[in-house]
Write a protein that holds these residues in place. Structure first.
Motif, mmCIF file in Angstrom:
data_model
loop_
_atom_site.group_PDB
_atom_site.id
_atom_site.type_symbol
_atom_site.label_atom_id
_atom_site.label_comp_id
_atom_site.label_asym_id
_atom_site.label_seq_id
_atom_site.Cartn_x
_atom_site.Cartn_y
_atom_site.Cartn_z
ATOM 1 N N ILE A 100 -52.741 34.397 -1.017
ATOM 2 C CA ILE A 100 -53.155 33.651 0.166
ATOM 3 C C ILE A 100 -53.635 32.282 -0.289
ATOM 4 C CG2 ILE A 100 -53.734 35.665 1.554
ATOM 5 C CD1 ILE A 100 -56.672 35.237 0.772
ATOM 6 N N GLY A 101 -53.698 31.352 0.658
ATOM 7 C CA GLY A 101 -54.158 30.021 0.289
ATOM 8 C C GLY A 101 -54.646 29.221 1.475
ATOM 9 N N VAL A 102 -55.494 28.247 1.183
ATOM 10 C CA VAL A 102 -55.928 27.250 2.167
ATOM 11 C C VAL A 102 -55.544 25.882 1.626
ATOM 12 C CG1 VAL A 102 -57.931 26.066 3.123
ATOM 13 C CG2 VAL A 102 -57.789 28.542 3.262
ATOM 14 N N LEU A 103 -54.888 25.100 2.461
ATOM 15 C CA LEU A 103 -54.407 23.786 2.052
ATOM 16 C C LEU A 103 -54.804 22.745 3.091
ATOM 17 C CD1 LEU A 103 -52.471 22.071 0.142
ATOM 18 C CD2 LEU A 103 -50.747 22.478 1.911
ATOM 19 N N TYR A 104 -55.490 21.686 2.664
ATOM 20 C CA TYR A 104 -55.790 20.568 3.549
ATOM 21 C C TYR A 104 -54.563 19.659 3.676
ATOM 22 C CZ TYR A 104 -60.863 21.194 4.011
ATOM 23 O OH TYR A 104 -62.114 21.659 4.343
ATOM 24 N N SER A 105 -54.405 19.062 4.859
ATOM 25 C CA SER A 105 -53.271 18.161 5.073
ATOM 26 C C SER A 105 -53.694 17.040 6.024
ATOM 27 C CB SER A 105 -52.079 18.925 5.667
ATOM 28 O OG SER A 105 -50.932 18.112 5.733
ATOM 29 N N LYS A 106 -53.420 15.803 5.620
ATOM 30 C CA LYS A 106 -53.685 14.616 6.448
ATOM 31 C C LYS A 106 -52.314 14.020 6.782
ATOM 32 C CE LYS A 106 -56.721 11.622 8.176
ATOM 33 N NZ LYS A 106 -57.663 10.921 7.293
ATOM 34 N N ASN A 107 -52.012 13.929 8.072
ATOM 35 C CA ASN A 107 -50.651 13.616 8.498
ATOM 36 C C ASN A 107 -50.607 12.411 9.434
ATOM 37 O OD1 ASN A 107 -50.205 16.136 7.236
ATOM 38 N ND2 ASN A 107 -50.576 17.187 9.164
#
Length: 206
Positions: A90-97
């Motif tokens: 499992i994972g958590v990923l931040y993303s700025k789009n």
């Protein structure tokens, strides 16, 4: 629990491949290479209650990109990965789009809750759950509630904090003078401990 050198090398290689997976997701999406994009997902990926598979995913992504955005750019940041076993993580990923939406330039801050699976020696997305904090015109800071503010739509909440109960707990509880500190989570249980068994939020489709 001790692990062999072979197991440790496999874990390091898996971590790198999963990080490459999320980078490939952004590039293939922004460059509109939909075949490259959907092949990052398991072959039987669930797209809706009625449909599964890469063909249905490709049709959904095509419709979304063709009718909502002229162009996009996804910038990934913090990435935490934890393994359930050698072939599931499992994972958590931040993303700025950034999104070009007709006459407006919409910026977004979000995170993904990911499930990864190794199938026939390769890592794939089993599921991506997007949780949004805000989306707004570049020149309109999203102060206040209902931070999801797409052109031509009513503002709404984006479920950015709903994966983790600590957000509500922090604001509901008064700070203690000398608070207790819980013991540290095991290495591969940091995200699980933070989630505390909370259900996955229902995400409104853009």
């Amino acid at each position: 629990m001790t692990t062999s050198l072979e197991q440790r090398i496999d874990r390091l290689e898996s971590l790198d491949e999963i990080r490459q997976l999320v980078a490939k997701y952004s590039l293939s999406l922004d460059m509109r290479d939909l075949d490259a994009h959907v092949n990052l997902f398991a072959e039987d990926i669930r797209v809706s209650r009625e449909h599964s598979g890469r063909s249905h995913l490709k049709a959904w992504v095509d419709d979304t990109l063709r009718h909502q955005f002229t162009g996009t750019s996804h910038h990934t940041g913090n990435h935490i990965i934890e393994f359930k076993d050698p072939d599931n993580a499992i994972g958590v990923l931040y993303s700025k789009n950034e999104h070009e939406c007709g006459g407006e330039w919409v910026i977004m801050q979000m995170l993904y809750w990911d499930d990864y699976q190794r199938i026939d020696g390769r890592w794939y997305f089993r599921r991506r759950l997007p949780c949004y904090w805000y989306a707004t015109d570049l020149n309109k800071p999203p102060i206040g509630d209902m931070k999801m503010r797409w052109p031509g739509r009513e503002p709404y909440y984006g479920a950015f904090h709903e994966l983790f109960p600590s957000w509500k707990e922090f604001w509901q509880n008064s700070p203690a003078e000398l608070p207790e500190v819980a013991p540290p989570a095991p290495v591969d249980e940091f995200l699980t401990r933070m989630r505390r068994g909370s259900p996955a939020p229902k995400i409104r489709v853009r």
